[in-house]
Enzyme design. Sequence first.
Site, PDB file in Angstrom:
ATOM      1  N   SER A   1      -4.567  -2.744   8.664  1.00 40.91           N
ATOM      2  CA  SER A   1      -4.222  -1.644   8.383  1.00 40.91           C
ATOM      3  C   SER A   1      -5.299  -0.429   8.256  1.00 40.91           C
ATOM      4  O   SER A   1      -6.539  -0.765   7.968  1.00 40.91           O
ATOM      5  CB  SER A   1      -3.918  -1.578   6.592  1.00 40.91           C
ATOM      6  OG  SER A   1      -3.456  -0.442   6.305  1.00 40.91           O
TER       7      SER A   1
ATOM      8  N   ASN B   1     -16.563   4.038   6.057  1.00 44.70           N
ATOM      9  CA  ASN B   1     -15.589   5.056   5.995  1.00 44.70           C
ATOM     10  C   ASN B   1     -14.890   5.100   4.570  1.00 44.70           C
ATOM     11  O   ASN B   1     -14.914   3.988   3.956  1.00 44.70           O
ATOM     12  CB  ASN B   1     -14.361   4.645   7.098  1.00 44.70           C
ATOM     13  CG  ASN B   1     -13.285   3.845   6.428  1.00 44.70           C
ATOM     14  OD1 ASN B   1     -12.502   4.533   5.757  1.00 44.70           O
ATOM     15  ND2 ASN B   1     -13.437   2.642   6.591  1.00 44.70           N
ATOM     16  N   ALA B   2     -14.525   6.421   4.235  1.00 44.48           N
ATOM     17  CA  ALA B   2     -13.923   6.742   3.078  1.00 44.48           C
ATOM     18  C   ALA B   2     -12.888   7.719   3.418  1.00 44.48           C
ATOM     19  O   ALA B   2     -13.334   9.073   3.493  1.00 44.48           O
ATOM     20  CB  ALA B   2     -14.650   6.992   1.904  1.00 44.48           C
TER      21      ALA B   2
ATOM     22  N   LEU C   1      -7.205   7.678   1.535  1.00 48.97           N
ATOM     23  CA  LEU C   1      -5.670   7.189   1.805  1.00 48.97           C
ATOM     24  C   LEU C   1      -4.865   8.505   2.218  1.00 48.97           C
ATOM     25  O   LEU C   1      -3.876   8.873   1.741  1.00 48.97           O
ATOM     26  CB  LEU C   1      -5.121   6.812   0.106  1.00 48.97           C
ATOM     27  CG  LEU C   1      -5.936   5.544  -0.262  1.00 48.97           C
ATOM     28  CD1 LEU C   1      -5.776   5.654  -1.626  1.00 48.97           C
ATOM     29  CD2 LEU C   1      -5.142   4.385   0.345  1.00 48.97           C
TER      30      LEU C   1
ATOM     31  N   ASN D   1      -1.650  -3.173  -1.317  1.00 49.35           N
ATOM     32  CA  ASN D   1      -3.052  -2.912  -1.108  1.00 49.35           C
ATOM     33  C   ASN D   1      -3.671  -2.970  -2.512  1.00 49.35           C
ATOM     34  O   ASN D   1      -3.471  -1.881  -3.168  1.00 49.35           O
ATOM     35  CB  ASN D   1      -3.401  -1.462  -0.417  1.00 49.35           C
ATOM     36  CG  ASN D   1      -4.708  -0.960  -0.230  1.00 49.35           C
ATOM     37  OD1 ASN D   1      -5.517  -1.648  -1.107  1.00 49.35           O
ATOM     38  ND2 ASN D   1      -5.049   0.064   0.557  1.00 49.35           N
TER      39      ASN D   1
ATOM     40  N   CYS E   1      -8.345  -1.264  -1.855  1.00 49.31           N
ATOM     41  CA  CYS E   1      -9.039   0.118  -1.573  1.00 49.31           C
ATOM     42  C   CYS E   1     -10.391   0.035  -2.323  1.00 49.31           C
ATOM     43  O   CYS E   1     -10.208   0.389  -3.504  1.00 49.31           O
ATOM     44  CB  CYS E   1      -8.289   1.296  -1.417  1.00 49.31           C
ATOM     45  SG  CYS E   1      -9.107   2.645  -0.823  1.00 49.31           S
TER      46      CYS E   1
ATOM     47  N   ASN F   1     -10.714  -6.708   2.183  1.00 53.90           N
ATOM     48  CA  ASN F   1     -10.735  -5.327   2.693  1.00 53.90           C
ATOM     49  C   ASN F   1     -12.354  -5.187   2.740  1.00 53.90           C
ATOM     50  O   ASN F   1     -13.257  -6.000   2.882  1.00 53.90           O
ATOM     51  CB  ASN F   1     -10.222  -4.758   1.581  1.00 53.90           C
ATOM     52  CG  ASN F   1      -9.736  -3.245   2.044  1.00 53.90           C
ATOM     53  OD1 ASN F   1     -10.424  -2.629   2.407  1.00 53.90           O
ATOM     54  ND2 ASN F   1      -8.634  -2.671   1.362  1.00 53.90           N
TER      55      ASN F   1
ATOM     56  N   GLY G   1     -16.534  -4.169  10.209  1.00 55.05           N
ATOM     57  CA  GLY G   1     -16.972  -4.397  11.494  1.00 55.05           C
ATOM     58  C   GLY G   1     -17.789  -5.482  11.532  1.00 55.05           C
ATOM     59  O   GLY G   1     -17.980  -6.208  10.311  1.00 55.05           O
TER      60      GLY G   1
ATOM     61  N   GLY H   1     -11.776  -9.108   8.653  1.00 53.87           N
ATOM     62  CA  GLY H   1     -13.359  -8.726   8.498  1.00 53.87           C
ATOM     63  C   GLY H   1     -14.099  -9.041   9.655  1.00 53.87           C
ATOM     64  O   GLY H   1     -14.487 -10.055   9.795  1.00 53.87           O
TER      65      GLY H   1
HETATM   66  C1  DHB Z   1      -8.533   3.523   2.834  1.00 54.85           C
HETATM   67  C2  DHB Z   1      -9.580   2.690   2.683  1.00 54.85           C
HETATM   68  C3  DHB Z   1      -9.268   1.505   2.476  1.00 54.85           C
HETATM   69  O1  DHB Z   1     -10.058   0.354   2.447  1.00 54.85           O
HETATM   70  C4  DHB Z   1      -8.005   0.918   2.210  1.00 54.85           C
HETATM   71  O2  DHB Z   1      -7.694  -0.536   2.039  1.00 54.85           O
HETATM   72  C5  DHB Z   1      -6.915   1.903   2.338  1.00 54.85           C
HETATM   73  C6  DHB Z   1      -7.406   3.044   2.388  1.00 54.85           C
HETATM   74  C7  DHB Z   1      -8.800   4.944   3.052  1.00 54.85           C
HETATM   75  O3  DHB Z   1      -9.923   5.452   2.908  1.00 54.85           O
HETATM   76  O4  DHB Z   1      -7.784   5.782   3.359  1.00 54.85           O
END
Ligand code: DHB
Length: 302
Positions: free
Chosen positions: A21, A69-70, A73, A125, A128, A190, A215, A241
């Site tokens: 995902s 990354n962030a 969602l 999920n 996250c 995750n 990564g 992962g």
């Molecule tokens: C996002 C990051 C995640 O690890 C996840 O499980 C779902 C969404 C995000 O930043 O959009």
Amino acid sequence: MINLKTNIASLNMENPTMLASGLMDEDAGSMKRILNCGAGAIVTKSIGLEPREGYNNPTVLDLEYGIINAMGLPNPGIIEFGQEVKQIKKLKPPLIGSIYGSNSKEFIELAEKMQKYGANALELNMSCPHAKGYGLEIGSDPKFVKDITSKVKQSVEIPVFVKISPNLTNIIEIAKSAEKGKADAIVAINSVKAMKIDIDLKMPVLANKVGGYSGKAIKPIGVRCVYEISENVSIPIIGVGGITSGEDAIEYFMAGASAVQIGSAIYYRGLDVFKKVCDEIKDWMKINKYDNISDLIGVAHK
Ligand code: DHB
């Protein structure tokens, strides 16, 4: 004759690789491209009830051994996303709808809609690492995990997978809670909660400050989590992962995974990483005289 065909719950896949995902899975066009590149199944971007913009940039950064990354969602909301699911469902490989919610009521509504649009399975999920009120905030409480999983299971007929986080001291308890809620499989892991600071600007690089690390660097963490979970649950595990090569996937099978998901490796090796990983799995099996992947699952425990 080497056989890569894989079965998880009622999903029949031509091979054990799935798109993880979060990458190339926001619309039907990009998901089709991934299927053309050999993925055995795809998982959608995590979708919620309402549209969400996501965080401001910067949202993603390539670090030396992985990617942080962030995104926050970002998604069009379940109603709009339904069109994408319906288009993809004209193709054969299984589509797994990833959903996030802040309580069981939201998860149930999302699950019922994903099923109605044609998803073949769900990925809840619960992991996250940085969204307020969602993901890990739900997925670190064993009671929420069991309750949400069992309520979703009672609302749909398609298999339900629970994606769990490595950012936990009680990962086994969480996996067992998902199993008690009658999850059909566990997805582990995750991304790992992380931060990058720009020492010239003297501030975190990501707009959200905290992000998830994925990564190559996180593969040993994922392998350890899958190994520990597989000693404690009897439902299948989907490993994710840092899987970049066929040998990485084999490591996850030996730890106890029945299938694997690939995400960041698309960045390292291109869209056809799925085909490359499958070819490398086959080469390894040929040299080591294995015909079926099922003979590899969990062998590192013996
Ligand atoms: C996002 C990051 C995640 O690890 C996840 O499980 C779902 C969404 C995000 O930043 O959009």
